[in-house]
Design an enzyme around this catalytic site. Sequence first.
Site, PDB file in Angstrom:
ATOM      1  N   ASP A  46       0.813  -1.211   0.000  1.00  0.00           N
ATOM      2  CA  ASP A  46       0.000   0.000   0.000  1.00  0.00           C
ATOM      3  C   ASP A  46       0.852   1.270   0.000  1.00  0.00           C
ATOM      4  OD1 ASP A  46      -2.749  -1.194   2.104  1.00  0.00           O
ATOM      5  OD2 ASP A  46      -1.972  -1.809   0.162  1.00  0.00           O
ATOM      6  N   TYR A  49       2.124   2.117  -3.352  1.00  0.00           N
ATOM      7  CA  TYR A  49       1.036   2.617  -4.178  1.00  0.00           C
ATOM      8  C   TYR A  49       0.733   4.080  -3.832  1.00  0.00           C
ATOM      9  CZ  TYR A  49      -3.776   3.286  -5.772  1.00  0.00           C
ATOM     10  OH  TYR A  49      -4.911   3.788  -6.346  1.00  0.00           O
ATOM     11  N   SER A  95     -33.925 -11.995   8.162  1.00  0.00           N
ATOM     12  CA  SER A  95     -34.571 -12.309   6.893  1.00  0.00           C
ATOM     13  C   SER A  95     -36.012 -12.704   7.203  1.00  0.00           C
ATOM     14  CB  SER A  95     -33.824 -13.424   6.192  1.00  0.00           C
ATOM     15  OG  SER A  95     -33.681 -14.496   7.063  1.00  0.00           O
ATOM     16  N   LEU A  96     -36.737 -13.127   6.200  1.00  0.00           N
ATOM     17  CA  LEU A  96     -38.148 -13.452   6.405  1.00  0.00           C
ATOM     18  C   LEU A  96     -38.411 -14.902   6.047  1.00  0.00           C
ATOM     19  CD1 LEU A  96     -39.760 -10.335   4.672  1.00  0.00           C
ATOM     20  CD2 LEU A  96     -39.731 -10.818   7.116  1.00  0.00           C
ATOM     21  N   GLU A 129     -47.420  -5.247   2.287  1.00  0.00           N
ATOM     22  CA  GLU A 129     -46.633  -4.335   1.446  1.00  0.00           C
ATOM     23  C   GLU A 129     -46.011  -5.121   0.308  1.00  0.00           C
ATOM     24  OE1 GLU A 129     -43.370  -3.139   3.892  1.00  0.00           O
ATOM     25  OE2 GLU A 129     -44.620  -2.008   5.277  1.00  0.00           O
ATOM     26  N   LYS A 131     -43.066  -6.727  -1.745  1.00  0.00           N
ATOM     27  CA  LYS A 131     -41.705  -7.147  -1.404  1.00  0.00           C
ATOM     28  C   LYS A 131     -40.792  -6.723  -2.546  1.00  0.00           C
ATOM     29  CE  LYS A 131     -39.013 -11.117   0.160  1.00  0.00           C
ATOM     30  NZ  LYS A 131     -37.832 -10.752  -0.593  1.00  0.00           N
ATOM     31  N   ASP A 133     -37.588  -6.333  -4.814  1.00  0.00           N
ATOM     32  CA  ASP A 133     -36.480  -7.230  -5.144  1.00  0.00           C
ATOM     33  C   ASP A 133     -35.185  -6.429  -5.285  1.00  0.00           C
ATOM     34  OD1 ASP A 133     -35.240  -9.562  -5.646  1.00  0.00           O
ATOM     35  OD2 ASP A 133     -36.081  -9.861  -7.646  1.00  0.00           O
ATOM     36  N   ARG A 152     -26.708  -5.471   4.743  1.00  0.00           N
ATOM     37  CA  ARG A 152     -27.191  -6.472   5.683  1.00  0.00           C
ATOM     38  C   ARG A 152     -26.071  -7.420   6.116  1.00  0.00           C
ATOM     39  NH1 ARG A 152     -29.328 -11.586   5.067  1.00  0.00           N
ATOM     40  NH2 ARG A 152     -30.688 -12.164   6.756  1.00  0.00           N
ATOM     41  N   TYR A 240     -38.836   0.680   5.077  1.00  0.00           N
ATOM     42  CA  TYR A 240     -39.970  -0.143   5.521  1.00  0.00           C
ATOM     43  C   TYR A 240     -39.834  -0.707   6.937  1.00  0.00           C
ATOM     44  CZ  TYR A 240     -36.898  -3.741   3.492  1.00  0.00           C
ATOM     45  OH  TYR A 240     -35.831  -4.518   3.166  1.00  0.00           O
ATOM     46  N   LYS A 304     -47.005  -8.070   7.732  1.00  0.00           N
ATOM     47  CA  LYS A 304     -46.392  -7.782   9.034  1.00  0.00           C
ATOM     48  C   LYS A 304     -47.477  -7.492  10.064  1.00  0.00           C
ATOM     49  CE  LYS A 304     -42.759  -5.375   6.543  1.00  0.00           C
ATOM     50  NZ  LYS A 304     -42.000  -4.150   6.350  1.00  0.00           N
ATOM     51  N   LYS A 328     -44.379 -15.205  -1.606  1.00  0.00           N
ATOM     52  CA  LYS A 328     -43.701 -15.075  -2.902  1.00  0.00           C
ATOM     53  C   LYS A 328     -44.652 -15.284  -4.070  1.00  0.00           C
ATOM     54  CE  LYS A 328     -39.391 -14.689  -1.403  1.00  0.00           C
ATOM     55  NZ  LYS A 328     -38.361 -15.641  -1.688  1.00  0.00           N
ATOM     56  N   CYS A 422     -19.916 -44.165  -5.483  1.00  0.00           N
ATOM     57  CA  CYS A 422     -19.656 -42.734  -5.425  1.00  0.00           C
ATOM     58  C   CYS A 422     -18.777 -42.335  -6.614  1.00  0.00           C
ATOM     59  CB  CYS A 422     -18.960 -42.387  -4.107  1.00  0.00           C
ATOM     60  SG  CYS A 422     -18.358 -40.698  -4.067  1.00  0.00           S
ATOM     61  N   CYS A 425     -15.119 -41.184  -5.189  1.00  0.00           N
ATOM     62  CA  CYS A 425     -14.122 -42.031  -4.529  1.00  0.00           C
ATOM     63  C   CYS A 425     -14.354 -43.513  -4.790  1.00  0.00           C
ATOM     64  CB  CYS A 425     -14.086 -41.757  -3.026  1.00  0.00           C
ATOM     65  SG  CYS A 425     -15.548 -42.343  -2.151  1.00  0.00           S
ATOM     66  N   CYS A 440     -22.680 -41.690  -0.111  1.00  0.00           N
ATOM     67  CA  CYS A 440     -21.365 -42.312  -0.241  1.00  0.00           C
ATOM     68  C   CYS A 440     -20.924 -42.749   1.147  1.00  0.00           C
ATOM     69  CB  CYS A 440     -20.393 -41.285  -0.802  1.00  0.00           C
ATOM     70  SG  CYS A 440     -18.675 -41.696  -0.527  1.00  0.00           S
ATOM     71  N   CYS A 446     -13.423 -39.943   1.143  1.00  0.00           N
ATOM     72  CA  CYS A 446     -13.983 -39.405  -0.099  1.00  0.00           C
ATOM     73  C   CYS A 446     -13.564 -37.939  -0.247  1.00  0.00           C
ATOM     74  CB  CYS A 446     -15.506 -39.517  -0.072  1.00  0.00           C
ATOM     75  SG  CYS A 446     -16.289 -38.720  -1.476  1.00  0.00           S
TER      76      CYS A 446
HETATM   77  S1  IVH Z   1     -39.367  -6.309   6.327  1.00  0.00           S
HETATM   78  C1  IVH Z   1     -37.411  -8.441  10.041  1.00  0.00           C
HETATM   79  N1  IVH Z   1     -40.468  -5.412   4.146  1.00  0.00           N
HETATM   80  O1  IVH Z   1     -36.863  -9.146   1.939  1.00  0.00           O
HETATM   81  C2  IVH Z   1     -37.619  -8.376   8.577  1.00  0.00           C
HETATM   82  N2  IVH Z   1     -38.484  -6.700   3.925  1.00  0.00           N
HETATM   83  O2  IVH Z   1     -36.652 -11.974   2.342  1.00  0.00           O
HETATM   84  C3  IVH Z   1     -37.545  -6.983   8.067  1.00  0.00           C
HETATM   85  N3  IVH Z   1     -37.699  -6.950   1.628  1.00  0.00           N
HETATM   86  O3  IVH Z   1     -34.083  -8.977   4.040  1.00  0.00           O
HETATM   87  C4  IVH Z   1     -37.783  -6.943   6.614  1.00  0.00           C
HETATM   88  N4  IVH Z   1     -39.294  -5.760   0.690  1.00  0.00           N
HETATM   89  O4  IVH Z   1     -34.330  -7.195   2.183  1.00  0.00           O
HETATM   90  C5  IVH Z   1     -39.456  -6.129   4.659  1.00  0.00           C
HETATM   91  N5  IVH Z   1     -41.545  -4.518   2.331  1.00  0.00           N
HETATM   92  C6  IVH Z   1     -40.544  -5.201   2.828  1.00  0.00           C
HETATM   93  C7  IVH Z   1     -39.541  -5.771   2.018  1.00  0.00           C
HETATM   94  C8  IVH Z   1     -38.519  -6.531   2.609  1.00  0.00           C
HETATM   95  C9  IVH Z   1     -38.182  -6.463   0.478  1.00  0.00           C
HETATM   96  C10 IVH Z   1     -36.508  -7.812   1.721  1.00  0.00           C
HETATM   97  C11 IVH Z   1     -35.539  -7.478   2.823  1.00  0.00           C
HETATM   98  C12 IVH Z   1     -35.390  -8.761   3.614  1.00  0.00           C
HETATM   99  C13 IVH Z   1     -35.832  -9.764   2.621  1.00  0.00           C
HETATM  100  C14 IVH Z   1     -36.303 -11.042   3.282  1.00  0.00           C
END
Ligand code: IVH
Length: 700
Positions: A46, A49, A95-96, A129, A131, A133, A152, A240, A304, A328, A422, A425, A440, A446
């Site tokens: 570093d 550089y 996560s959910l 709400e 979700k 992507d 995250r 959210y 929620k 989903k 297998c 192996c 296996c 293996c």
């Molecule tokens: S609530 C404690 N609300 O979905 C959970 N998540 O599959 C708080 N996501 O990690 C999350 N839209 O990145 C919430 N309207 C929404 C969302 C949402 C997308 C994502 C979020 C989470 C992931 C879980």
Amino acid sequence: MIDAVRTLPVEQLTPDQAAVEIAALTEAVAYHDQRYHQEDRPEIPDAEYDRLRQRLGTLEACFPELRRPDSPTGRVGATPAAGFRKLRHAVPMLSLGNAFEAADVHEFVARVRRFLNLDAGEPLDFVAEPKIDGLSLSLRYEGGELIQGTTRGDGSEGEDVTANVRTIADIPKRLTGPAPAVLEVRGEVYMRRVDFLALNRRQLEAGKQPFANPRNGAAGSLRQLDATVTAGRPLRFFGYALGEVSESLGERHRTVRSRLADLGFMLNEPAQLCDGAEALLAYYAELDRLRSTLPYDIDGAVYKVDRLDLRHRLGFVSRAPRWAVAHKFAAEQARTKLLAVAIQVGRTGALTPVAHLEPVNVGGVIVSRATLHNEDEIARKDVRPGDTVVVQRAGDVIPQVVEVVLDERPDGTAPFVFPELCPECGSQAVREPGEVVRRCTGGLICPAQAVERLRHFVSRDALDVDGLGDKIIQAFFQEGLVRRPGDLFRLADADKTADTPLHGRHGWGPKSAQNLFEAIEARRQVPLDRFIYALGIRQVGQATARLLARTYASLSNLRTAMAAGQDRDSQAYQDLVAIDQVGPALADNMLAFFAEPHNQAVLDDLASEMTVADFASPTAVRASPLADKIIVFTGTLSRQSRQEAKARAEALGAKVTGSVSAKTDYLVAGADPGSKVTKAEELGVSVLSEDEWLTMVGGT
Ligand code: IVH
């Protein structure tokens, strides 16, 4: 390249000399930026550089007319930094859980009602709400100012992307209106479809790789070490949820949402208040109809619980809240040709058939591999190489082969014959009666199993060694550098000796080798639960590993107990199966693992290289009167569900078991308790009524 830095003082240079040096330095800095940032393979220290960059900066300052348009000095953050700084989340980012069908949604609502012990007539509101992507982000505001943006990551620890986040127009740098002193807002970074298409056109024009879908585009744009690159990307943000807050924003989610809007955040609409499963499903159907008219991708709905006090009671299981679920949208499907069926051998020896496909676009993602699940599934679907098949993917689930298009089957195909040996192996691969999986029997003999175990050992939720990707593990294993986990810790020592294994080989500079050694060194001490999980015992996931860690407290206790438990009549065996959620099958897997001489050797070897820290319950738990107490619930509780009572006890550090023994500290007896009370009284175990229990844990 390094000699591009001359020692002649800048002010003594003629413009011609300066121009030559500037050209050389511009190229050199760009070259090292590329090694460092794009390839993660720096070639110079570093400091070296920095010297190059500094000299270039001085030259440009003295001869501004000679500064080249492609000069790297204008870029923010191009100075090497060790990737992004890691930041710990004050409140974990979870996560959910998923719902796919209407029945799953009914079950979710019923589960919440059961847990809360709600009578049929009692209302329970949800907010539904879209979700989004994209990728989730946590924003921290102090005194109304944006001070931190964190990805995250693994949920406990994310990456510091503050500089990048500041370039996103949707994200307020200063909150509008009165705000709590500390406020963490969580939400989703995403890209609109039109912006994504335009970005890909620009990528192609610049000769760069296009992104597979808007989600990848958003992730790739946010995680740029150079924030000026992020600034040029069309990122957006919806808020959210909340993380740490110094003051409540309201008692319901809908209030929180409108406060977030007041503070300057964009909200994901349409959101709707729903009073039960039917209303949620109606919302879902409407959202599915709207889906194509929204300017960004959504992959379902999130439901929620509206009341925050109820959320608090519901709490979490593993990494997902009990109070929310992601519903989903149906999977995306496409047709393509099955080129071949490959057999993969996993960590526990399971043989998994994988379809190699002609690459096909399935709902925005190019798919060339898909799972075929197991032997019976191949037979049931009669999948044959050469067939045209329907593949589907739903959310982040691994793509799968759904069915064969029989009309398009070419002549001369033959049914697939599943191997009985297998492929890695040559050991027998056997199917135990009642099992769908063929395994296996080679164990650590293996190579596939050994490599998979190593991968698992260093994976994120296990030892979490940075920089040890799948390919590297595979290469280290094949070359005999790392055969078992303990070898990792000897890698650095071996490197110090004359015939250096890492340093100097293809793709490894002194810096990257050093980084790896440091990452490994940092894991010489790990908590017991991570260690147990890292061993990769069949059926032992993170939650079970934590449970075992809490029960046995230290690795030596665990090993002693597993040795004693080999005798199925022993107390140690009784204790093992008495752990809540540990059934006989899991107990057998544990005992088999610890009885296996190879595994004992691996453990002994590791013991000489690393320390496994005893299980430490969080401070709050340690101070709790219930810490390490053993509790049994019996009878019907009226003010809490059994599940809530149990979750509460565990949160306070107690262990909940299913049967009363001399080790039990308390038996909590609801209505109609049955024989356990008699047994407890015989053994002198304290019996508590539900009210006494609630007083003890501080009520509901
Ligand atoms: S609530 C404690 N609300 O979905 C959970 N998540 O599959 C708080 N996501 O990690 C999350 N839209 O990145 C919430 N309207 C929404 C969302 C949402 C997308 C994502 C979020 C989470 C992931 C879980």
